[in-house]
Design an enzyme around this catalytic site. Sequence first.
Site, PDB file in Angstrom:
ATOM      1  N   ALA A 103      64.191 -19.841  29.271  1.00 48.77           N
ATOM      2  CA  ALA A 103      63.256 -19.272  28.999  1.00 48.77           C
ATOM      3  C   ALA A 103      62.638 -19.688  27.478  1.00 48.77           C
ATOM      4  O   ALA A 103      61.617 -20.200  27.033  1.00 48.77           O
ATOM      5  CB  ALA A 103      62.772 -17.636  29.032  1.00 48.77           C
TER       6      ALA A 103
ATOM      7  N   TYR B   9      59.798 -31.105  64.201  1.00 43.31           N
ATOM      8  CA  TYR B   9      58.364 -30.960  64.527  1.00 43.31           C
ATOM      9  C   TYR B   9      57.985 -31.550  65.716  1.00 43.31           C
ATOM     10  O   TYR B   9      58.843 -32.317  66.489  1.00 43.31           O
ATOM     11  CB  TYR B   9      57.487 -31.588  63.072  1.00 43.31           C
ATOM     12  CG  TYR B   9      57.897 -30.749  61.978  1.00 43.31           C
ATOM     13  CD1 TYR B   9      57.061 -29.509  61.776  1.00 43.31           C
ATOM     14  CD2 TYR B   9      58.852 -30.870  60.835  1.00 43.31           C
ATOM     15  CE1 TYR B   9      57.292 -28.779  60.408  1.00 43.31           C
ATOM     16  CE2 TYR B   9      58.937 -30.384  59.874  1.00 43.31           C
ATOM     17  CZ  TYR B   9      58.230 -29.083  59.721  1.00 43.31           C
ATOM     18  OH  TYR B   9      58.554 -28.354  58.359  1.00 43.31           O
TER      19      TYR B   9
END
Length: 707
Positions: free
Chosen positions: A410, A190
């Site tokens: 799940a 950055y």
Amino acid sequence: MKQSAQYPNLFSAIRIGNFEAPNRICHVPTDISSANADGSVNQRVITYHEEIAKGGCGFIIVGASTPDRKTGRPTVGCIAVDEDPMIMGLAELAEAMHRHGAMTSVQIQHPGRQAAWPRKDLISASDMVVDIPGSAGHEVVYAQGHAHGKSIRAMTIEEIYDLVEKFAEGAWRVQQAGFDSVELHGAHGYLISQFMSPYVNKRNDRFGGSFLGRMRFPLEIIESIKFKCGRDFPIGIRYSAEEFIEGGRHLEESVKVAKLFEEHGVAFLDVSAGIFELPGPTMDPMYYPQGWNTYTSEEIKKHVTIPVITSHTLRDPDYCERIIARGQADMVGLSRQLIADPYWGAKARSGKKEEIRKCISCLVGCWQESLMIKRHMRCAINPAVGDERFLHISRASRELSVAIVGGGPAGMEAARIATLRGHRVTIFEKTNELGGAVLLCCTVSGKNKMRWYADWIRQQIAKMGVEVRYGHVPEPSELSGYDAVLVAVGGSIVRPGIPGIESKRVCTFEDVLRCALKKCEYYPKEGKPEPVEVGDTVLIWGDHFGAADAAEKLGVDGKKVYIVTENRAFASWLEPCNKDVMDKRFKGGNGEGLTGRTFAHPVTIIPSSTVLSIASDGEVTLVDNTFRRSTLKVDNVVLATVQADDSLYRRYLAAGLIAGRIGDARKVRNLRGAVTDGAGIGLTLDGDLQLNANSAVVSNLPTEVQL
Ligand SMILES: Cc1cc2nc3c(=O)[nH]c(=O)nc-3n(C[C@H](O)[C@H](O)[C@H](O)COP(=O)(O)O)c2cc1C
């Protein structure tokens, strides 16, 4: 809370500048991209950080905030510190963390060339247009940036000084809001690191050219903050000790950097890794072992007296205790671990470390399916991230009996949430072990962190006393006594009807990946199929997790692997930081900073193609999208295409059961899809349960249509 003598170093206080943090656990900055569109703090941001403070983190550095929205937001949902009205929300955020004893900081980050917004005319130290595979910015839009008109230009001296002032003003707002300190983001490519990096900074004016020239931008910012906020206001800086790129900074120079920052009054150093051209070490996907980056803080700490934070793939409190005890760092920095489990500190301190839901470094929820595509942050294994319904799970108004068919992720997550809500749950699992698809990844070198999740969720199921019936898929008639039936049987592997498909040479990725670990603590009491033996040359046919995992397993085992996919590229669905490392391993190498075993042979991808036939001698005929045929001689063909399987669900519905479908049985996705489905339906099961007009399980419809 019971005090634990187990981690005396981890739970000892530390002085940072003019304040004291109560323990050595630091939340390293994590941009959760959940602020309002104008960058102001909202309840979502507050809740996220407050839970981490509640969970006993001693020092929380809030993730990237922009000092100038106009020229650069690191993510579209980042916090902004560029205007005074932002102070109000920031103050509420600081208060929420202080309430629970945490000390606080905000990271100020200008993304420069890596801005998610704006999209054009990006500023940097140098004119250098880059394609960044893993950045949270805009690679989705800007892959092949030049071709799409992306422009990145070197800042003028005037712009640099203007931004220096903006950083100082941002820090002042952070201070006004009541934070204990501020951190500058000088890592990961950055803006500040663009100036610091010898690889990016090609300037020959006073902001480049030499080591001190490259350091001038952060030093000017530090001086300016001190002028604006007072010399006492602690400033930390995060930077990458190793950039792992040719021409980039190495540890030797990073020691010099540390000394220079200390001389200029920096209060703490937050030692990170990498630059986004090579996203592996910056975001450490699954392949990176615990604590792989700590050697850098250990070296830097020898040369400074200010506190040094180490981070990157730290998950286990015992391991973290040793880092502090050995003096390898003063604080341990956790980012994704606190996404996966914000209560890490509290669990460690109260002797419940096995309760910690360890981050598996998949980067799916927190990166691929959120920041990268400009959404709020989520987590594959912690459904409470970004969904406060899971923070306050209430008991259902009526206790239901629930049958869950399928004990994969799940099914288990549905069982966990439903049980927490007071329902009686029975899981029917056709094999004799819970885990489903997750167990397959556990066997792949580099991906065995999946085992952490498998262990955690299976332990929860056992602890909660969920009934599990192994080795059985129930007929509809057996389920008539249940209030609800959830089908979580996963997808099914496709077996195209081509000549040779019945050959003994053909097997599935499940056959290859089966866990044969006799020592696995969940190894079933009796009977477990062994993985099939395959020859030296293997063709994997498909483009699914199973294909990637089988290729990795066989590659490490020294096999020559071909992958045939109908797509233009293989595994484009895979999270990009993980994919970057996988691609390098397929080519026979490794990710940056990784030293694990490499493949004996590179993996050959055959794109835009399919298999026409498999002869008895192993000759496979392929056809590509231009109808050109070719042949390949292999020992085995591994089927690796998966489709959703709704046959059982339809049978249950036809029998009049209230049935729901979750995980891959509904739609083939990843772990996050499975866990989100399971958690969601666990929360839905309540009082007046019924199927709505979409055949979806719903409860308490506010109408008079209850059956
Ligand atoms: C969703 C996400 C957001 C991040 N945001 C920031 C950030 O704002 N500033 C920063 O310095 N690093 C950021 N990072 C990097 C992390 O701080 C950390 O260095 C990295 O994830 C590896 O450490 P971990 O294994 O503890 O997650 C982010 C990482 C993730 C996954």
